[in-house]
Design a protein around this motif. Sequence first.
Motif, PDB file in Angstrom:
ATOM      1  N   PRO A 189      13.951  40.663  33.748  1.00  0.00           N
ATOM      2  CA  PRO A 189      13.669  39.234  33.941  1.00  0.00           C
ATOM      3  C   PRO A 189      13.947  38.433  32.669  1.00  0.00           C
ATOM      4  O   PRO A 189      13.731  38.900  31.551  1.00  0.00           O
ATOM      5  CB  PRO A 189      12.177  39.218  34.294  1.00  0.00           C
ATOM      6  N   PHE A 190      14.432  37.226  32.863  1.00  0.00           N
ATOM      7  CA  PHE A 190      14.727  36.307  31.769  1.00  0.00           C
ATOM      8  C   PHE A 190      13.851  35.086  31.953  1.00  0.00           C
ATOM      9  O   PHE A 190      13.886  34.440  33.002  1.00  0.00           O
ATOM     10  CB  PHE A 190      16.202  35.910  31.787  1.00  0.00           C
ATOM     11  N   VAL A 191      13.044  34.763  30.924  1.00  0.00           N
ATOM     12  CA  VAL A 191      12.072  33.677  31.028  1.00  0.00           C
ATOM     13  C   VAL A 191      12.430  32.584  30.032  1.00  0.00           C
ATOM     14  O   VAL A 191      12.573  32.843  28.832  1.00  0.00           O
ATOM     15  CB  VAL A 191      10.640  34.180  30.751  1.00  0.00           C
ATOM     16  N   ILE A 192      12.583  31.382  30.545  1.00  0.00           N
ATOM     17  CA  ILE A 192      12.808  30.217  29.698  1.00  0.00           C
ATOM     18  C   ILE A 192      11.663  29.248  29.913  1.00  0.00           C
ATOM     19  O   ILE A 192      11.223  29.035  31.045  1.00  0.00           O
ATOM     20  CB  ILE A 192      14.174  29.558  29.998  1.00  0.00           C
TER      21      ILE A 192
ATOM     22  N   PHE B  74      -2.950  37.719  36.775  1.00  0.00           N
ATOM     23  CA  PHE B  74      -2.893  36.449  36.048  1.00  0.00           C
ATOM     24  C   PHE B  74      -2.452  36.614  34.598  1.00  0.00           C
ATOM     25  O   PHE B  74      -2.314  35.627  33.884  1.00  0.00           O
ATOM     26  CB  PHE B  74      -4.247  35.733  36.129  1.00  0.00           C
ATOM     27  N   GLU B  75      -2.217  37.851  34.175  1.00  0.00           N
ATOM     28  CA  GLU B  75      -1.613  38.083  32.872  1.00  0.00           C
ATOM     29  C   GLU B  75      -0.120  37.778  32.971  1.00  0.00           C
ATOM     30  O   GLU B  75       0.538  38.157  33.956  1.00  0.00           O
ATOM     31  CB  GLU B  75      -1.818  39.526  32.421  1.00  0.00           C
ATOM     32  N   PRO B  76       0.456  37.063  31.975  1.00  0.00           N
ATOM     33  CA  PRO B  76       1.862  36.660  32.090  1.00  0.00           C
ATOM     34  C   PRO B  76       2.833  37.786  32.429  1.00  0.00           C
ATOM     35  O   PRO B  76       3.718  37.612  33.272  1.00  0.00           O
ATOM     36  CB  PRO B  76       2.149  36.052  30.711  1.00  0.00           C
ATOM     37  N   ALA B  77       2.668  38.957  31.818  1.00  0.00           N
ATOM     38  CA  ALA B  77       3.604  40.054  32.083  1.00  0.00           C
ATOM     39  C   ALA B  77       3.536  40.504  33.529  1.00  0.00           C
ATOM     40  O   ALA B  77       4.567  40.788  34.163  1.00  0.00           O
ATOM     41  CB  ALA B  77       3.322  41.228  31.144  1.00  0.00           C
ATOM     42  N   ARG B  78       2.337  40.594  34.094  1.00  0.00           N
ATOM     43  CA  ARG B  78       2.176  41.035  35.468  1.00  0.00           C
ATOM     44  C   ARG B  78       2.686  39.972  36.441  1.00  0.00           C
ATOM     45  O   ARG B  78       3.255  40.284  37.489  1.00  0.00           O
ATOM     46  CB  ARG B  78       0.710  41.362  35.760  1.00  0.00           C
ATOM     47  N   LEU B  79       2.468  38.712  36.084  1.00  0.00           N
ATOM     48  CA  LEU B  79       2.938  37.621  36.940  1.00  0.00           C
ATOM     49  C   LEU B  79       4.467  37.611  37.006  1.00  0.00           C
ATOM     50  O   LEU B  79       5.053  37.479  38.092  1.00  0.00           O
ATOM     51  CB  LEU B  79       2.387  36.309  36.388  1.00  0.00           C
ATOM     52  N   ILE B  80       5.117  37.757  35.860  1.00  0.00           N
ATOM     53  CA  ILE B  80       6.582  37.806  35.836  1.00  0.00           C
ATOM     54  C   ILE B  80       7.086  39.013  36.617  1.00  0.00           C
ATOM     55  O   ILE B  80       8.082  38.930  37.359  1.00  0.00           O
ATOM     56  CB  ILE B  80       7.098  37.846  34.389  1.00  0.00           C
ATOM     57  N   ALA B  81       6.410  40.159  36.492  1.00  0.00           N
ATOM     58  CA  ALA B  81       6.815  41.358  37.225  1.00  0.00           C
ATOM     59  C   ALA B  81       6.706  41.133  38.726  1.00  0.00           C
ATOM     60  O   ALA B  81       7.562  41.588  39.500  1.00  0.00           O
ATOM     61  CB  ALA B  81       5.961  42.542  36.797  1.00  0.00           C
TER      62      ALA B  81
ATOM     63  N   ARG C 152      10.066  40.176  43.775  1.00  0.00           N
ATOM     64  CA  ARG C 152      10.441  39.373  44.935  1.00  0.00           C
ATOM     65  C   ARG C 152      11.829  38.770  44.783  1.00  0.00           C
ATOM     66  O   ARG C 152      12.204  37.861  45.532  1.00  0.00           O
ATOM     67  CB  ARG C 152       9.379  38.281  45.158  1.00  0.00           C
ATOM     68  N   GLY C 153      12.592  39.245  43.802  1.00  0.00           N
ATOM     69  CA  GLY C 153      13.973  38.819  43.620  1.00  0.00           C
ATOM     70  C   GLY C 153      14.150  37.643  42.694  1.00  0.00           C
ATOM     71  O   GLY C 153      15.279  37.159  42.518  1.00  0.00           O
ATOM     72  N   HIS C 154      13.082  37.166  42.054  1.00  0.00           N
ATOM     73  CA  HIS C 154      13.151  36.006  41.168  1.00  0.00           C
ATOM     74  C   HIS C 154      13.191  36.497  39.721  1.00  0.00           C
ATOM     75  O   HIS C 154      12.156  36.668  39.081  1.00  0.00           O
ATOM     76  CB  HIS C 154      11.946  35.090  41.401  1.00  0.00           C
TER      77      HIS C 154
END
Length: 242
Positions: free
Chosen positions: A25-28, A143-150, A155-157
């Motif tokens: 994942p790439f987060v901006i 609700f932890e950022p890493a788990r939320l991004i995962a 889900r393909g995002h």
Amino acid sequence: MNRRETPVDPLAALYEPIHRHCGAPFVIAQLGQSLDGRIATPTGKSRDINGCSGMDHLHRLRAIVDVVVVGVGTVLADDPQLTTRRVPGRSPARAVIDRAGRSSRDSKWLQADGCDRIVFSENAEGWPNAVERISTEHDPDIFEPARLIAALAARGHRTVLVEGGASTVSRFIDAGMVDRLHICLSPIILGSGQAGLNLRPIDELGDALRPTARPYLLDDGNILYDCDLRSAAEGGRDAGLG
């Protein structure tokens, strides 16, 4: 007959890291703020700080990511649509972090327009049927950022825009989950109001983030800084300005 040259997009390099990314994942994250680091007045007014060019940039970011993420504070303050009304391109999926379920069930982000809508919430009441709710029933640390991004990536995002507000962006940066930070500086001084970032306190300047940063001058005098936070994490105090 002279061949007409295709105009060069002066901002093309700004978006290229997102276009070329693949794999993890790439987060901006992005913030629009005044010269003195304020994103809103004391009464919460923020919509016109960065003007048209700042809004165009934000909508262009939305058009090239898979999902846009905001905290419930942004929903309550601005009731954003989180779509790409100002630029060509499809609108992304929309995700709101709303643990207690404070978002109005008539909020604009919940409008049915063909885009995926996700809420991270413990409150199951009243969400439209097509909205996916993700809670600690799915993952106790959701609700932890890493788990939320995962969860979003599952889900393909895989390209994620953390759009606001300040506390949400700060949490994701503190968690080391932001690859790129865009800060749009407007030539305006508010003198008071909400600060753009509130990260964990540091004791020494050597502990500060020093990302490689490239400035872009926008049409109406705004300066957009593209900050590579991965360079700050890897280079530490030796990372400079590029």
